[in-house]
Write a protein that holds these residues in place. Sequence first.
Motif, PDB file in Angstrom:
ATOM      1  N   VAL A  76       0.603  -1.062  -0.123  1.00 17.86           N
ATOM      2  CA  VAL A  76       0.247  -0.277  -0.245  1.00 17.86           C
ATOM      3  C   VAL A  76       0.881   1.352  -0.080  1.00 17.86           C
ATOM      4  N   ARG A  77       0.162   2.051  -0.567  1.00 16.99           N
ATOM      5  CA  ARG A  77       1.547   3.568  -0.899  1.00 16.99           C
ATOM      6  C   ARG A  77       0.420   4.545  -0.970  1.00 16.99           C
ATOM      7  N   HIS A  78       0.744   5.697  -0.397  1.00 15.43           N
ATOM      8  CA  HIS A  78       0.220   7.065  -0.663  1.00 15.43           C
ATOM      9  C   HIS A  78       1.114   7.660  -0.314  1.00 15.43           C
ATOM     10  N   ARG A  79       1.291   7.508  -2.070  1.00 14.11           N
ATOM     11  CA  ARG A  79       2.441   8.770  -3.124  1.00 14.11           C
ATOM     12  C   ARG A  79       2.623  10.505  -2.475  1.00 14.11           C
ATOM     13  N   GLU A  80       1.061  11.098  -2.474  1.00 17.83           N
ATOM     14  CA  GLU A  80       1.124  12.472  -2.244  1.00 17.83           C
ATOM     15  C   GLU A  80       1.287  12.369  -0.428  1.00 17.83           C
ATOM     16  N   ALA A  81       0.772  11.416   0.872  1.00 11.09           N
ATOM     17  CA  ALA A  81       1.926  11.653   1.718  1.00 11.09           C
ATOM     18  C   ALA A  81       2.998  11.474   2.022  1.00 11.09           C
ATOM     19  N   GLU A  82       3.670  10.910   1.279  1.00 10.25           N
ATOM     20  CA  GLU A  82       4.965  10.950   1.369  1.00 10.25           C
ATOM     21  C   GLU A  82       5.949  11.957   1.863  1.00 10.25           C
ATOM     22  N   PHE A  83       4.813  13.270   0.713  1.00 16.91           N
ATOM     23  CA  PHE A  83       5.844  14.897   0.686  1.00 16.91           C
ATOM     24  C   PHE A  83       5.104  15.580   1.306  1.00 16.91           C
ATOM     25  N   ASP A  84       4.516  15.249   2.951  1.00 13.65           N
ATOM     26  CA  ASP A  84       4.520  15.868   4.564  1.00 13.65           C
ATOM     27  C   ASP A  84       5.011  14.551   5.201  1.00 13.65           C
ATOM     28  N   PHE A  85       6.185  13.987   4.688  1.00 12.54           N
ATOM     29  CA  PHE A  85       6.884  13.332   5.931  1.00 12.54           C
ATOM     30  C   PHE A  85       7.638  14.347   6.649  1.00 12.54           C
ATOM     31  N   ALA A  86       7.636  13.874   8.243  1.00 16.07           N
ATOM     32  CA  ALA A  86       8.168  14.441   9.009  1.00 16.07           C
ATOM     33  C   ALA A  86       9.008  13.962  10.116  1.00 16.07           C
ATOM     34  N   GLY A  87       9.039  12.582   9.875  1.00 15.56           N
ATOM     35  CA  GLY A  87       9.534  11.898  10.732  1.00 15.56           C
ATOM     36  C   GLY A  87      10.783  12.339  10.762  1.00 15.56           C
ATOM     37  N   PRO A  88      11.528  10.899  11.742  1.00 19.82           N
ATOM     38  CA  PRO A  88      13.093  10.769  11.672  1.00 19.82           C
ATOM     39  C   PRO A  88      13.740  10.557  10.273  1.00 19.82           C
ATOM     40  N   THR A  89      14.777  10.953   9.339  1.00 24.80           N
ATOM     41  CA  THR A  89      15.392  10.743   8.266  1.00 24.80           C
ATOM     42  C   THR A  89      16.273   9.017   8.255  1.00 24.80           C
ATOM     43  N   ALA A  90      16.851   9.430   9.510  1.00 24.80           N
ATOM     44  CA  ALA A  90      17.751   8.343   9.767  1.00 24.80           C
ATOM     45  C   ALA A  90      17.223   7.011   9.522  1.00 24.80           C
ATOM     46  N   PRO A  91      16.225   5.867   9.997  1.00 26.95           N
ATOM     47  CA  PRO A  91      15.745   4.753   9.553  1.00 26.95           C
ATOM     48  C   PRO A  91      15.051   5.390   7.926  1.00 26.95           C
ATOM     49  N   GLU A  92      14.917   6.054   7.814  1.00 26.64           N
ATOM     50  CA  GLU A  92      14.886   6.107   6.141  1.00 26.64           C
ATOM     51  C   GLU A  92      15.429   5.689   4.998  1.00 26.64           C
ATOM     52  N   LEU A  93      16.431   6.167   5.479  1.00 29.52           N
ATOM     53  CA  LEU A  93      18.670   6.507   4.882  1.00 29.52           C
ATOM     54  C   LEU A  93      17.685   4.510   4.762  1.00 29.52           C
ATOM     55  N   ASP A  94      18.773   4.511   6.326  1.00 34.90           N
ATOM     56  CA  ASP A  94      18.788   2.788   6.329  1.00 34.90           C
ATOM     57  C   ASP A  94      17.594   1.868   5.373  1.00 34.90           C
ATOM     58  N   ARG A  95      16.483   2.307   5.389  1.00 33.99           N
ATOM     59  CA  ARG A  95      15.187   1.166   5.257  1.00 33.99           C
ATOM     60  C   ARG A  95      15.669   2.143   3.465  1.00 33.99           C
ATOM     61  N   LEU A  96      16.043   2.814   2.535  1.00 29.53           N
ATOM     62  CA  LEU A  96      15.760   3.104   1.168  1.00 29.53           C
ATOM     63  C   LEU A  96      17.252   2.321   0.968  1.00 29.53           C
ATOM     64  N   GLU A  97      18.369   1.932   1.644  1.00 30.07           N
ATOM     65  CA  GLU A  97      19.755   1.153   1.473  1.00 30.07           C
ATOM     66  C   GLU A  97      19.183  -0.660   1.016  1.00 30.07           C
ATOM     67  N   ALA A  98      18.258  -0.638   2.139  1.00 30.76           N
ATOM     68  CA  ALA A  98      17.800  -2.179   2.340  1.00 30.76           C
ATOM     69  C   ALA A  98      16.960  -2.288   1.536  1.00 30.76           C
ATOM     70  N   LEU A  99      16.355  -1.789   0.353  1.00 29.01           N
ATOM     71  CA  LEU A  99      15.009  -1.455  -0.087  1.00 29.01           C
ATOM     72  C   LEU A  99      16.136  -1.815  -1.880  1.00 29.01           C
ATOM     73  N   ILE A 100      17.007  -0.870  -1.615  1.00 27.41           N
ATOM     74  CA  ILE A 100      18.177  -1.475  -3.350  1.00 27.41           C
ATOM     75  C   ILE A 100      18.916  -1.853  -3.167  1.00 27.41           C
ATOM     76  N   ASP A 101      19.315  -2.625  -2.031  1.00 28.34           N
ATOM     77  CA  ASP A 101      19.863  -4.189  -2.182  1.00 28.34           C
ATOM     78  C   ASP A 101      18.914  -5.527  -2.251  1.00 28.34           C
ATOM     79  N   ARG A 102      17.628  -5.312  -2.229  1.00 28.49           N
ATOM     80  CA  ARG A 102      16.153  -5.943  -2.685  1.00 28.49           C
ATOM     81  C   ARG A 102      15.794  -6.575  -4.378  1.00 28.49           C
ATOM     82  N   LEU A 103      16.753  -5.540  -4.752  1.00 27.76           N
ATOM     83  CA  LEU A 103      16.555  -4.942  -6.276  1.00 27.76           C
ATOM     84  C   LEU A 103      16.918  -6.332  -7.276  1.00 27.76           C
ATOM     85  N   PRO A 104      18.198  -6.909  -7.075  1.00 34.05           N
ATOM     86  CA  PRO A 104      18.511  -8.291  -7.995  1.00 34.05           C
ATOM     87  C   PRO A 104      17.353  -9.375  -7.004  1.00 34.05           C
TER      88      PRO A 104
END
Length: 169
Positions: A76-104
């Motif tokens: 489930v994705r709420h694209r428009e809500a992504e641009f209102d994000f006000a949470g901590p960035t460090a966990p999101e950076l780690d999440r992004l890195e983990a998502l990239i690792d899943r690409l293959p």
Amino acid sequence: MVSVDAARRILADELMPAIRAAVADLGGDGPDTLVHHRPTAEGSEWPTNTAAALVHHLCGVLTSWGAACLGGEDIVRHREAEFDFAGPTAPELDRLEALIDRLPGWVAAAAGRGDLAEPAGTTVDVDVARRAGTFTPDWVVGHILHEVATHTGQLQLTRDVLLSRGRAR
């Protein structure tokens, strides 16, 4: 055509360090940092996003195009809500890195199924691409690279504008 391994290396070894550096330059998640500031004023004719929102949005991009479209995962994705994000960035950076690792693995899942699932919460008209015969795993990997590279540049510009105003890092 860029191989999935090359794409993952570009994302992980070139773009992720640039994303992390831009967030760090803005002070990360500490108090009085710029990571949650927009370069333009609220209500601007040309609204911009915060660095934190851009990182969160990139997680949405990878989840939509990688996990859902390539991987066939139900998300489930709420694209428009992504641009209102006000949470901590460090966990999101780690999440992004983990998502990239899943690409293959996602590309392998698409190849195993022999098709692509619908990306979640996207503004791209995938039916046009399907009819044109261009909606392929290679195209999706290229689209992911394009999106991450584009938003990395936007993030760097956000950093540059905010720091040029003389605020402390």
